[in-house]
Scaffold this active site. Sequence first.
Site, PDB file in Angstrom:
ATOM      1  N   LEU A  13     -83.465   3.991  38.221  1.00  9.78           N
ATOM      2  CA  LEU A  13     -84.642   4.765  38.585  1.00  9.78           C
ATOM      3  C   LEU A  13     -84.382   6.259  38.530  1.00  9.78           C
ATOM      4  CD1 LEU A  13     -85.874   2.657  41.647  1.00  9.78           C
ATOM      5  CD2 LEU A  13     -86.612   2.524  39.272  1.00  9.78           C
ATOM      6  N   GLY A  14     -83.130   6.667  38.647  1.00  8.51           N
ATOM      7  CA  GLY A  14     -82.847   8.089  38.612  1.00  8.51           C
ATOM      8  C   GLY A  14     -81.374   8.352  38.809  1.00  8.51           C
ATOM      9  N   GLY A  17     -76.901  14.705  41.397  1.00  9.92           N
ATOM     10  CA  GLY A  17     -75.559  15.160  41.694  1.00  9.92           C
ATOM     11  C   GLY A  17     -74.841  14.303  42.711  1.00  9.92           C
ATOM     12  N   GLU A  20     -76.591   7.682  41.810  1.00  8.85           N
ATOM     13  CA  GLU A  20     -77.605   7.022  41.008  1.00  8.85           C
ATOM     14  C   GLU A  20     -78.431   6.105  41.891  1.00  8.85           C
ATOM     15  OE1 GLU A  20     -75.488   6.075  36.838  1.00  8.85           O
ATOM     16  OE2 GLU A  20     -74.428   5.317  38.605  1.00  8.85           O
ATOM     17  N   LYS A  36     -79.017   2.924  46.240  1.00  2.39           N
ATOM     18  CA  LYS A  36     -78.507   4.279  46.035  1.00  2.39           C
ATOM     19  C   LYS A  36     -76.993   4.194  46.022  1.00  2.39           C
ATOM     20  CE  LYS A  36     -79.029   9.028  47.659  1.00  2.39           C
ATOM     21  NZ  LYS A  36     -79.738   9.907  48.623  1.00  2.39           N
ATOM     22  N   ASP A 157     -83.446  19.546  54.791  1.00  2.65           N
ATOM     23  CA  ASP A 157     -83.692  19.696  53.350  1.00  2.65           C
ATOM     24  C   ASP A 157     -85.085  19.161  52.998  1.00  2.65           C
ATOM     25  OD1 ASP A 157     -83.125  20.495  50.764  1.00  2.65           O
ATOM     26  OD2 ASP A 157     -82.097  18.629  50.227  1.00  2.65           O
ATOM     27  N   ASN A 162     -88.280  15.621  48.255  1.00  8.69           N
ATOM     28  CA  ASN A 162     -87.795  14.648  49.224  1.00  8.69           C
ATOM     29  C   ASN A 162     -88.925  14.023  50.028  1.00  8.69           C
ATOM     30  OD1 ASN A 162     -85.129  14.933  48.506  1.00  8.69           O
ATOM     31  ND2 ASN A 162     -84.695  16.513  50.040  1.00  8.69           N
TER      32      ASN A 162
END
Length: 941
Positions: A13-14, A17, A20, A36, A157, A162
């Site tokens: 999915l993405g 840094g 994944e 994740k 953040d 997000n």
Amino acid sequence: MRAIGHFELLDKLGAGGMGEVFKARDTRLNRFVAIKLLASAHERSAGLGQMGTQAGASKSGTRGEAALGPAPSNAARERFQREALAIAALNHPNICTLYDAGEQDGRPYLAMELLEGETLFARLARGPVSSAQVAQWGAEIADALQAAHAKGILHRDLKPGNIFITQRGAVKVLDFGLAQFAAGPSSDSDAATIAGAAPPAPGVALPPLTNPGTALGTYAYMSPEQARGEPTDARSDIFSLGVVLYEMAGGRAPFRGRTSADVTAAILMLTPPPPSTLRPELPPKLDDIVAQCLEKDPELRFQSATELRVSLRRLAGASSSAPSSSAAVPAAAGSPPSSAPRALASTPAANARPRPWLWPLVAAAVAFVVAGLAWWRLAPQGASAPPAPPHLQFRQLTYSGQVLDAVLSPDGKFLVHVDNSPQGTSLHLMSVANGSDAVIVPPSAACCWSPSFSPDGSLITFIEGRTLKTVPVLGGAVNTLAIQACSGAAFSAAGRRIAYIGSTAKSTALVVANRDGSGARVLHAAPTGDGYVSQCFGGAGAVTHAPSWSPDGEWIALDLAQQNRFTRIEAVNTADGHVVDLGPNLNFGGADVAWLPGGHDLVFTAPIPASAPPQLWEQAFPSGRLTQLTSDVQGYTNVSVAANGELTLVRSAPQYSIWTQARAGGAFQQLPGGGADQDGVSGIAWTPQGAIVSLHNYGGQVQVWSASPDGSGAHRLGDVALPNGTFDLLAAPNGDLFFSAIYEPDSVWRLHADGSSLTRMVQPAPGAQASFPALVRGGSAVAYWYAEKNNDQTLWEVPVGGGTPRQLWSGYIFADGIAASPDGTRIFAVSEGPNQSHQPVVLTLGPGAPEVKHIGLNYFDIAQPFGWTADGRAVTYLHRTGSLDNIWAFPIDGARPYAVTHFTSMNIAAYAFAKDGRLAVSRGSVNSDAVLATGLAAKPH
């Protein structure tokens, strides 16, 4: 296929840094999750870019089969663990849920809730959102922050990347990788959080990730104290949320600069202009809320997320829940109620299937069209000003997002609701007091429309197919009351008689009968060409309840849909069948009329104007004067009333997005955007250059957008205001775009490829309609469905460059839409067969009358929209089972039908084939639930 623990990795999915994210299947619980996976030190140093942590955040479709690589560094592990601890400590509907955590081959992983939708960053790339949406999403984000702050967790953040907007329109806060855990005794208050309380374990704080004085976060969203590397508390997150609110409202960030140093300097020294200077329509209260969030001094900001949430909810109530003082609308002067039915043009109403508009999309037969027409002023001249409408309070009753219909029992204690699922629709009984829910009738393709309660609450009536049935309220034997029925049953106050809408040869009629269905007789028939809104007129799954019997037993109220697509409320006298026409024009949108307990007023739902979400309206009897009771960004349908004046409604916020294939027959990829904008719902097409054009709904305004097949380069075509009710988008070989628009009157329109030069191609005669364009004769002409005032419904055509229309065929065509083969030599349509049956046919065009071929396709097995495969060998249609749609193909040479798509969830609104066979599909969900409304009973009558 790569496995991590008991998770099978499917699609990537993405990547970013920190690692994944994969779509994966939990083999133990057989559910999809997001995995994740922490990146190795080498991968992080390579700079993978910003990671999209959920479905829809990335354009990658890579399978998850790569080696896991070397182990990550200790610092990365600590940050990864920090995120796991933060999410695990929180249980909140607006925070992404953590299912599991573990490690494989030296690399930690998190198993999280799999979300479908888009990040707020992707949504804002298309422009700002309405003030009501800012208030709603902002309050949900503040609620999530409050939950975190109460546990001593600071996000640090918060930014659009997000924040995730799900397909149901809900907010999910993501990525607690920079979260700060404070030390001290646990607390559930914001005050304790500000003081630095509530660590994950009592009295223990996690060590800092960096040395004191180091700024963490994303520069443009940092608070001044965060940018200076000073200690932070909950008010720092509030500043960051203020930046997000500003960007949502104003369409740009409040602090900007060429470099990070410029941005930091702006945060420390500059005060941005109010958002209303960028968008004058924004309310001043929103300016005040944003300004207080962005105060440089933390002591001057909102001191807790709770304070901010309350302010945003008050703003939401002021802007979207309470009607304005002008919501009560008087009736048209010179338009007294009529006591006689009007003779209008004729069309087979019992078999007609006019397209519903874009809202609310809450039926299993999801047909998608937005409608539009300015509405009439309705009260006699000189009428006294009506009292201010009551302020309703709402409580959500269901949470599945798949409630298609709901009715409150007469005593207000129970809710019967129709639920959608991939297995079909089912009938449920729920206790309003405690939420307990039981299935009364299991799911099936035909179950269970138009439910209603008997006055004593012991029986429920509903429609299955065209049969009116009853079932005991606690479940049991299902009995038949009537056949050829189109609605559930309304009971008289004493419960001895019922009324329902029945089907006749040419129309629909109001039928009354004894409680057991015996002694049925027609009380009043709709004029030929018109029809009572029901399962027989408006399409299977239309938003329809039973007629409503007045408390005194003298009147039965119901919705009359006219051939001109206008809907009016009628009251039929039970003694002699004479009709009082209450008006007004409800844009083919009036539904679910119900008497209030006093018998002096009615309530119903309708979109007024038709481009707006349907709202709740009150109508005085017999004057017809209207009062708007809700004014919300979401739509309301399916109103029912208990004896104490409490109401239930179905509140819906449809979520649809565009999905495409990189190659014919390949996997589908969700494009950025969509959600509440319902991208492609009312039309999608491929241009000759291989781009995708689609119709988007932005705040009730339909716009044409163009994008590459992967979603890149998305932009609006022109700035022309499109006609109301735009649908059925086509792209001609020369690049021109064609579409239908209703209520103008219904007509066919053209745009040039750049979105300019809006042109009406057809000017229907008075009382006539033109819809459903199809490109024929190699793209040189546009065929369309034409309904004349004299009840003739057939095919016409007009040159793409404009000219004189001519009749293409003399056969009768139903209003189901038409589809032309890719070369434009054949047209699929639904013609009239023996005894007004619906007969799918293929017409082969030539210089003379077209050749007609009756194909062996069962009309009742197919759903709109119709199309053709790219090779022109098969007609395509939707195979619908409740909340699941797939595209099927029916070869016209007689071969067996076959599935084109193999989706396992979501409905399909529109689709289009590219020349090479690739598909673009608008898919999504109805996102509808039942709510209880109180406050109307206190209204004086």
